[in-house]
Design an enzyme around this catalytic site. Structure first.
Site, mmCIF file in Angstrom:
data_model
loop_
_atom_site.group_PDB
_atom_site.id
_atom_site.type_symbol
_atom_site.label_atom_id
_atom_site.label_comp_id
_atom_site.label_asym_id
_atom_site.label_seq_id
_atom_site.Cartn_x
_atom_site.Cartn_y
_atom_site.Cartn_z
ATOM 1 N NE ARG A 52 0.092 1.528 3.446
ATOM 2 C CZ ARG A 52 1.047 2.391 3.631
ATOM 3 N NH1 ARG A 52 2.298 2.003 3.785
ATOM 4 N NH2 ARG A 52 0.807 3.671 3.666
ATOM 5 N N GLY A 53 0.238 2.401 -0.128
ATOM 6 C CA GLY A 53 0.995 3.621 -0.339
ATOM 7 C C GLY A 53 1.113 3.834 -1.844
ATOM 8 C CB ALA A 54 0.360 6.788 -3.951
ATOM 9 N NE ARG A 95 -6.266 0.936 -1.716
ATOM 10 C CZ ARG A 95 -5.583 1.500 -0.716
ATOM 11 N NH1 ARG A 95 -4.295 1.279 -0.585
ATOM 12 N NH2 ARG A 95 -6.202 2.302 0.138
ATOM 13 C CD GLN A 202 -3.232 2.768 6.823
ATOM 14 O OE1 GLN A 202 -3.835 3.206 7.811
ATOM 15 N NE2 GLN A 202 -3.857 2.494 5.692
ATOM 16 C CG ASP A 243 -3.018 8.000 -1.653
ATOM 17 O OD1 ASP A 243 -2.932 8.527 -0.537
ATOM 18 O OD2 ASP A 243 -2.710 6.806 -1.879
ATOM 19 C CG ASN A 253 -2.117 11.655 2.356
ATOM 20 O OD1 ASN A 253 -1.628 10.711 1.731
ATOM 21 N ND2 ASN A 253 -1.755 11.913 3.606
#
Ligand code: MRU
Length: 353
Positions: A52-54, A95, A202, A243, A253
């Protein structure tokens, strides 16, 4: 990036060729590597936030396309293109908010177009080479973001961050945490306020873990404590990742970022966003056009495996994964190409690749 910590996501020749990633759903308790040997596994890993995380999602998607080609038994270009089209559709549906996913798929489209008429092996080689470039390039871009931010971070700064925009959210080093790492490495003696970041924590699970692992002084707070520490003058700046950034500088975000930005504005604390240029969506004029992912109600109703609310449908639950901070609350956007300031339409256009 951190000694002893494996790369967030990478290609491995093991298991006949696989996308290997840290399973972030198990951190900080366990460091378990997940080897995906098919695209469905990569797609599900993105959906459940194992990766995860852009920027890391973009890297995983690029490697996922390389995996699709590698695992395809196509012997002619037409069959290979059909397999790649199916893989692309599956990955694109995982996503919706992080534009890096679509940026990375677009990069892979270009490779496919270049080799479309060639032997399937040319596509296999081209896609893997480009995916590995994307991963390496992301690491370099994060380090450049860190260097560019040094002008904004004074010695002894108390920096508040939200969610995880660290090595785990990128190919390594991080965007917001890259800024913090660079300041720490430059001897700036920084201290970090870490928002826990409900619902999936997170901040508590990943950011606090990264900072502790790196030996960077940090204090974990619940999200609803940020206003308290700001009102006490104990926060010098906020640094978050993103993001998707619209062409006008509006920033999507992790949910709760907007709340932090409003608090920062009220207390005169500069609110900085750190992101690579691949996070800027030049096709979107403003943030209200950014698609916001709605996630499962259980994420709000549960804390780990324990219910912390009446379970659906007894109570309605709204679970947007992201929010949008308007550009007028953003003091600067730190990219690998330099620091952009308002008016953002012009300054972001100037850093375009
Ligand atoms: O839902 P997540 O964990 O993928 O959300 C991640 C964030 O919101 C990060 O802040 C953002 O992707 C930037 S990562 C460098």
């Amino acid at each position: 990036m951190t000694a002893g910590v494996p790369p967030t996501v990478q290609w491995t020749g093991d298991a006949g060729g696989a996308v290997r990633m840290i399973d972030q759903t198990l951190l900080p308790g366990e460091m378990v590597m997940l080897d995906c040997t098919d695209v469905e596994c990569v797609a599900q890993a993105i959906e459940r936030l194992s990766v995860r995380g852009a920027p890391a999602i973009g890297c995983a998607a690029a490697l996922g396309m390389a995996l699709a080609a590698h695992r395809s038994d196509a012997t002619d270009a037409r069959a290979m293109l059909a397999d790649l089209q199916a893989a692309r559709e599956r990955l694109a549906a995982t996503r919706p908010t992080a534009v890096n996913l679509f940026w990375a798929l677009g990069e892979m489209d270009r490779v496919i177009a270049e080799h479309a008429d060639e032997d399937p092996d040319a596509l296999r080689a081209g896609l893997l080479a480009r995916a590995e470039d994307i991963v390496e390039d992301d690491l370099q871009r994060c380090m450049a973001i860190g260097r560019n931010a040094l002008e904004l971070i004074p010695p002894g700064a108390n920096i508040l961050t939200h969610c995880n925009a660290g090595a785990l959210a990128t190919a390594g080093y991080g965007t917001a945490l890259g800024v913090i790492r660079a300041a720490h490495e430059a001897g700036r003696d920084v201290h970090v306020w870490v928002d826990e970041t409900r619902p999936l924590l997170q901040g508590a699970r990943l950011t606090a873990w990264e900072l502790v692992t790196e030996g960077i002084p940090a204090t974990l707070i619940c999200d609803n404590m940020a206003g308290r520490v700001m009102s006490q003058g104990r926060v010098d700046c906020v640094v978050v990742g993103s993001d998707r950034i619209a062409a006008n500088g509006d920033v999507a975000n992790k949910i709760g970022t907007y709340t932090v930005a409003v608090l920062a504005a009220h207390h005169g604390v500069p609110f900085y966003v750190a992101a690579p240029v691949s996070t800027i969506d030049y096709d979107l004029a403003s943030g209200d056009l950014i698609p916001i992912e709605e996630r499962a109600p259980e994420e709000v109703a549960m804390l780990g495996h324990r219910a912390c609310a009446p379970v659906c449908p007894d109570v309605a639950i709204h679970n947007p994964a992201f929010d949008v901070t308007p550009a007028d609350l953003v003091a600067a956007i730190i990219t690998e190409k330099g620091v952009a300031r308002a008016p953002y339409t012009a300054s972001l256009a100037a850093v375009r690749d």
